[in-house]
Design an enzyme around this catalytic site. Structure first.
Site, PDB file in Angstrom:
ATOM      1  N   CYS A  31      -5.868   6.064  -3.173  1.00  0.00           N
ATOM      2  CA  CYS A  31      -4.487   6.562  -3.142  1.00  0.00           C
ATOM      3  C   CYS A  31      -3.516   5.502  -2.615  1.00  0.00           C
ATOM      4  O   CYS A  31      -3.526   5.177  -1.433  1.00  0.00           O
ATOM      5  CB  CYS A  31      -4.458   7.820  -2.270  1.00  0.00           C
ATOM      6  SG  CYS A  31      -2.827   8.436  -1.879  1.00  0.00           S
ATOM      7  N   CYS A  34      -1.162   6.663   0.149  1.00  0.00           N
ATOM      8  CA  CYS A  34      -1.909   6.810   1.409  1.00  0.00           C
ATOM      9  C   CYS A  34      -1.977   5.467   2.142  1.00  0.00           C
ATOM     10  O   CYS A  34      -1.854   5.411   3.371  1.00  0.00           O
ATOM     11  CB  CYS A  34      -3.322   7.314   1.140  1.00  0.00           C
ATOM     12  SG  CYS A  34      -3.404   8.938   0.370  1.00  0.00           S
TER      13      CYS A  34
END
Length: 104
Positions: A31, A34
């Site tokens: 991600c 993230c």
């Protein structure tokens, strides 16, 4: 204190049994957003040492925790106080937004 890795095995002790608020960062290795949040989370862990515990939950490895807290998008930050869900932020957030969540 460094950011802790939170798993099903240590969740009850480290999160539910903690006497300070716990900020959980639900994330995944793949991600991109993230990874953008990670420096903010790590900075807050250092600045708020002793006041807030900060942990990271890898949703790929701890899918049952993500399901339990209804994590549909990542990154998601969840605040737990006295073992009770207290709020969350979904998506990339600024340090100020995270501090606002913590101060509610």
């Amino acid at each position: 204190m460094a950011v802790m890795t939170i798993t099903n095995d240590n969740f009850e002790t480290e999160v539910l049994g903690c006497d300070v608020p716990v900020l959980l960062d639900f994330w995944a290795e793949w991600c991109g957003p993230c990874k953008m949040m990670s420096p903010v989370v790590e900075e807050l862990a250092e600045e708020l040492e002793g006041k807030v515990k900060v942990g990271k939950v890898n949703v790929d490895e701890q899918a049952s925790l993500a399901l339990k807290y209804q994590i549909m998008s990542i990154p998601t930050l969840v605040l737990m106080k006295n073992g009770v869900f207290s709020g969350k932020l979904i998506g990339v957030s600024t340090k100020e937004e995270v501090l606002e969540l913590l101060n509610k």
